[in-house]
Design a protein around this motif. Sequence first.
Motif, PDB file in Angstrom:
ATOM      1  N   ASP A   1       2.726   0.013  -7.889  1.00  0.00           N
ATOM      2  CA  ASP A   1       3.663  -0.088  -6.670  1.00  0.00           C
ATOM      3  C   ASP A   1       1.929   0.827  -5.749  1.00  0.00           C
ATOM      4  OD1 ASP A   1       2.840   2.412  -8.400  1.00  0.00           O
ATOM      5  OD2 ASP A   1       4.442   3.468  -7.918  1.00  0.00           O
ATOM      6  N   VAL A   2       0.823   0.628  -6.275  1.00  0.00           N
ATOM      7  CA  VAL A   2      -0.433   0.896  -5.420  1.00  0.00           C
ATOM      8  C   VAL A   2      -1.228  -0.540  -4.642  1.00  0.00           C
ATOM      9  CG1 VAL A   2      -2.078   2.892  -6.042  1.00  0.00           C
ATOM     10  CG2 VAL A   2      -0.436   2.706  -6.880  1.00  0.00           C
ATOM     11  N   VAL A   3      -1.733  -0.603  -3.909  1.00  0.00           N
ATOM     12  CA  VAL A   3      -2.505  -1.668  -3.149  1.00  0.00           C
ATOM     13  C   VAL A   3      -3.860  -0.788  -3.659  1.00  0.00           C
ATOM     14  CG1 VAL A   3      -3.689  -1.901  -1.248  1.00  0.00           C
ATOM     15  CG2 VAL A   3      -0.988  -1.580  -1.525  1.00  0.00           C
ATOM     16  N   LYS A   4      -4.635  -1.708  -4.601  1.00  0.00           N
ATOM     17  CA  LYS A   4      -5.782  -1.422  -4.020  1.00  0.00           C
ATOM     18  C   LYS A   4      -6.533  -1.596  -4.016  1.00  0.00           C
ATOM     19  CE  LYS A   4      -5.060   0.283  -9.428  1.00  0.00           C
ATOM     20  NZ  LYS A   4      -4.953   0.200 -11.486  1.00  0.00           N
ATOM     21  N   TYR A   5      -7.745  -2.123  -4.053  1.00  0.00           N
ATOM     22  CA  TYR A   5      -9.046  -2.698  -2.962  1.00  0.00           C
ATOM     23  C   TYR A   5      -9.776  -2.448  -2.978  1.00  0.00           C
ATOM     24  CZ  TYR A   5      -8.714   0.650   0.236  1.00  0.00           C
ATOM     25  OH  TYR A   5      -8.497   2.483   1.261  1.00  0.00           O
TER      26      TYR A   5
END
Length: 633
Positions: A239-243
């Motif tokens: 549920d985390v947008v990693k980039y």
Amino acid sequence: MALKIETFSSLKGGNSFFKAVTHPEAATQAAALIRRLSEARSVAIYDPLGFATGFAAVRDLSAVRIAGVYVQAVTDLGQERLGHATKPVTALAGSAADLVFVTAFDAERLTQQIAHLVPAGAEVVSLDELRLEQSLITNPRNYLDPLNFATNFAFFRDRDGSHSRVVTANYWSNYGAKETALALTLFDADGQVLARWREALPPGQSAVVIDSRRVRARFGLPAFEGQLFIHAVGGAGHDVVKYALDTFEEDGPSLSCTHDANAWPADFYAGLPAPRADERVVLWVQNSLPIAIPPGGIALNLMGDAHIVPFPEEVAPFATVPLDVASLLPEARWPQQIEIAAGKYVVRPRYEVIRGPRTRIAHPNVERTDLKPDPKIAELGPWLGKGFILPAPILPPAQWSSLLLPTPMALSQAALPIQATAYDPAGRALGTKRFGRLARRESVELALDELVADATALPWGHVELTYDFAAGTDVDGWLHALFRYENRASGHAAETSFGAHVFNTVLTYKDEPQSYAGRPPGLSTRLFLRLGAEPLDTLCHLVYPASTPWHPLSETDLTLLDATGREVARRRVQIPCGGSLFWRYHETFTAEERAAAGTDAYIVVRDTTCRLFGYHGLAGTDGRFSLDHMFGF
């Protein structure tokens, strides 16, 4: 004063209620709800889940005439909420309110339960008035499912020959996601929406690239400097947008990279470096909320100094404002470090160091407010060996200098009993620096060359920051440091910061060794390595730390994938336990393989036998480079 709302808990994780009531797409619905509440003659608030105070922290209820606050749990009776002592919901019928506000999502059942208690003729509304449109919801059966609010912010700009590039992969497909998309909102410096759009992600582990130049051309935008809001829809597992975030200059000497913004605002951040005499340090204050940051809502102080200096400017909702550190703390000088009282208004912010024509962007870290010393950590030494380890590269010393600065990262850390040990590529110890028991106010830098008898003969290596229990046992496991690297020829610098973990032991303590999926221990690796466009080369430094002896050699696959997630080539490398590997994309994969991978290609670093810790960056032939730690999924 920090906002009275829980954003993240070390026990429960991120608070999806917070994200639901601050989501940019809920702004219109929230304004309409507040208007209805304000027009009512008398409003009774039914607060069965304890959300009322948090909602009021981020939405202005000052014009609402509140008749009383009512609760369901008898243990909540008599508490002060919104200026009222809470009453039992069974007393709701006597409130004479003409509107009942149920502060909950998915409130139908809660509303039915109190239907007989609602005053005659009273209207009933709930937080369901704020629900996002169905196309933004992953799980409609549970509105506050964290997967419905897989969101994040990114510092994003395109101006004066400088542009940004957000890169990630559709890692949700690894967890069974079938139709994933990104809903994107670009805010300018004033917090105004410049563009909204949606990008469907191809199936499988496809690359995701959001380039500011493409966005600017697509929407015909002027130069901008603001933030990009990213909402992943249809995800699974994470549920985390990693980039990874790269900032480039087309014709200039600057280049930097950093990573995801941690998604949840915090009370405090630390590890912001003070400028050297020839530098400026700018903290980018990016309001993550739909309410303004009031004057004084953000403040700075030197680490260990009780004198706190407020930032006097108001920051509009979702706006981006530069804060020159010298304007508040003119006396601050490297290696001093600065705390940020952020009041839960901003996600992990970025800072920019400006030295002559060169700039570099990095981030401070969340300073924990919930920790206290844990004597068990010292007692567990016989079983956990080195215990908590913070590993970082020693880049090839002939080309780069490497520097370490320990950074207190919890309000309770009055002192840090620590030591640093350098290792060669094979994991042989080269030298140790015992800092003793560093007081909170002490900022002591360590040039890592000092730990090596003949640094010029070292191809590369790594350093491990660990606790020194002979100097003290008042530790908590939240051990952090800033690592700064400088190209000896060009003077270009990069820096990164991170915290310690327990690595590569089957024994567990609380949530260590950390696991991305499932219960600890995490004993495998899947790291994302974005690749730079030609002529930039990509750097990668993999460290194999081990709290206790583990497999003698890693079995690490470097898999080159094209933009669709199709495998192009693979290399198997082996790293000695306790050692490290520094490698370059252009040296590891042939020109033919790189050409076949094409643009927007990336690499997955995979090892099923051990947990590696990685750092990545880009390098040009002109001496500019970037470096930050990698993310896993």
